[in-house]
Design a protein around this motif. Structure first.
Motif, PDB file in Angstrom:
ATOM      1  N   ALA A   1       2.666  10.450   8.102  1.00  0.00           N
ATOM      2  CA  ALA A   1       2.352   9.290   7.260  1.00  0.00           C
ATOM      3  C   ALA A   1       1.593   8.233   8.049  1.00  0.00           C
ATOM      4  N   CYS A   2       2.007   7.986   9.284  1.00  0.00           N
ATOM      5  CA  CYS A   2       1.322   6.982  10.114  1.00  0.00           C
ATOM      6  C   CYS A   2      -0.138   7.364  10.368  1.00  0.00           C
ATOM      7  N   SER A   3      -0.411   8.664  10.445  1.00  0.00           N
ATOM      8  CA  SER A   3      -1.787   9.114  10.697  1.00  0.00           C
ATOM      9  C   SER A   3      -2.689   8.875   9.492  1.00  0.00           C
ATOM     10  N   ARG A   4      -2.100   8.601   8.338  1.00  0.00           N
ATOM     11  CA  ARG A   4      -2.890   8.372   7.115  1.00  0.00           C
ATOM     12  C   ARG A   4      -3.093   6.888   6.812  1.00  0.00           C
ATOM     13  N   MET A   5      -2.706   6.016   7.723  1.00  0.00           N
ATOM     14  CA  MET A   5      -2.861   4.589   7.480  1.00  0.00           C
ATOM     15  C   MET A   5      -4.343   4.248   7.299  1.00  0.00           C
ATOM     16  N   PRO A   6      -4.704   3.574   6.212  1.00  0.00           N
ATOM     17  CA  PRO A   6      -6.119   3.248   5.983  1.00  0.00           C
ATOM     18  C   PRO A   6      -6.618   2.151   6.919  1.00  0.00           C
TER      19      PRO A   6
ATOM     20  N   HIS B   1       0.836  -1.191   0.000  1.00  0.00           N
ATOM     21  CA  HIS B   1       0.000   0.000   0.000  1.00  0.00           C
ATOM     22  C   HIS B   1       0.882   1.256   0.000  1.00  0.00           C
ATOM     23  N   PRO B   2       0.480   2.307  -0.750  1.00  0.00           N
ATOM     24  CA  PRO B   2       1.317   3.513  -0.836  1.00  0.00           C
ATOM     25  C   PRO B   2       1.673   4.123   0.517  1.00  0.00           C
ATOM     26  N   VAL B   3       0.747   4.100   1.484  1.00  0.00           N
ATOM     27  CA  VAL B   3       1.064   4.681   2.793  1.00  0.00           C
ATOM     28  C   VAL B   3       2.114   3.842   3.515  1.00  0.00           C
TER      29      VAL B   3
ATOM     30  N   GLU C   1       5.372   4.533   1.965  1.00  0.00           N
ATOM     31  CA  GLU C   1       5.871   5.832   2.392  1.00  0.00           C
ATOM     32  C   GLU C   1       6.489   5.758   3.781  1.00  0.00           C
ATOM     33  N   ILE C   2       5.817   5.060   4.686  1.00  0.00           N
ATOM     34  CA  ILE C   2       6.340   4.902   6.046  1.00  0.00           C
ATOM     35  C   ILE C   2       7.708   4.220   6.012  1.00  0.00           C
TER      36      ILE C   2
END
Length: 316
Positions: free
Chosen positions: A273-278, A204-206, A209-210
């Motif tokens: 980035a961690c706050s955007r984890m789906p 996953h992109p997130v 990114e992490i």
């Protein structure tokens, strides 16, 4: 930001170490002896000084003894390759021989078999990868192989950079630095915890990114940890402190401050980035949280190892 002596960076989190640490360190030295990494690569004192078993025990404090031995052996192997590449950078003939060996190691990881069947780095790599294959899902095993191949290909870049006495730009540094090895240790979190995440979660992109940010944070931290050692080498490695000094016309102190700022800015990027984890499902996200926490422990463990146990960065 804590400051110890002149320059220091810290990764957030608590200091942890496995109760098996001493036993794993002893095993790691046995591994180096069994595959004749010493004295062929470096003397025994070098391996004792580096404390690669302790590094594994800090990066995976919750892992079993058997898994930690495998982590320590992998770290011992990786740093042996790294040191051999550093030495090859001093002479073009040595560099050519090292490049041939790197191709052989890549062949092993891409399932083509070794070109040099009697080479100790090839033999020890095959042992390590057979043990990982036995405990990994096919996806995680292939991901681990891919990350090691990426690192080995980056070794070509650093050998060429140093034999040509070439200093890359800051932009080039941020493009190349993520290939220098931290990501190799990431799949081990899922392998050792026996996580059962869908493959697409790791892709996953997130999540990507992490992992990229963590990779860069670790690289920037390593630049600070290794600066004084690299300063004493004939050629400097891929270190942003040297690059910033040259490109931005900074003093040594100013370059340190520049790198520390970059490091701390990337920590802020990590939290964002961690706050955007789906959200996938409660069951999946529970494992995702465990995986991301494990990634953080790798970085915290590396920082503690580099500044507490290991004397690798105290001298050339």
């Amino acid at each position: 930001m804590l400051v110890l002596e002149k320059n220091y960076v810290e990764f957030p989190g608590i200091t942890e170490i496995s109760p098996f640490a001493d036993a794993v360190q002893a095993h790691t030295l046995s591994f180096a002896a069994d595959f004749q990494l010493y004295p062929a690569i470096k003397p025994l004192k070098w391996y004792e000084k580096a404390q690669f078993g302790m590094q594994g025990a800090r990066e995976y404090p919750d892992a079993s003894y058997t898994d930690l031995c495998l982590a320590g052996d992998l770290l011992t192997w990786l740093f042996s390759v790294d040191d051999k590449c550093d030495r090859a950078s001093n002479d073009r003939n040595d560099a050519v021989a090292m490049e041939a060996l790197l191709y052989s190691l890549i062949d092993i990881l891409e399932d083509r078999g070794p070109r040099f069947k009697d080479d100790i780095l090839s033999i020890s790599l095959m042992d390590i990868m057979a043990r990982f294959k036995a405990i990994s899902s096919p996806f995680l095993y292939q991901l681990l192989c891919k990350h090691i191949v990426t690192y080995l290909k980056e070794c070509f870049y650093e050998i060429d950079m140093q034999t040509r006495n070439y200093l890359p730009t800051i932009k080039e540094y941020f493009r190349v630095r993520p290939d220098t090895g931290f990501s190799i240790m990431f799949p081990l979190v899922a392998i050792f915890q026996r996580l059962d995440l869908p493959d697409e979660v790791y892709l996953h992109p997130v999540m990507q990114e992490i992992e990229l940010i963590l990779n860069l944070v670790g690289g920037l931290g390593n630049d600070v940890h290794s600066f004084h050692r690299e300063k004493n080498l004939e050629t400097t490695g891929l270190n942003l402190i040297f690059i910033a000094q040259h490109e931005l016309k900074l003093t040594e102190d100013e370059a340190f401050s520049y790198v520390i700022r970059e490091h701390d800015q990337h920590l802020e990027m990590l939290e964002a980035a961690c706050s955007r984890m789906p959200f996938w499902s409660e069951a999946i996200n529970t494992q995702v949280d465990a995986y991301v926490l494990g990634l953080r422990k790798i970085l915290r463990g590396y920082y503690d190892w580099a500044t507490i146990e290991s004397k690798r960065y105290t001298a050339a």
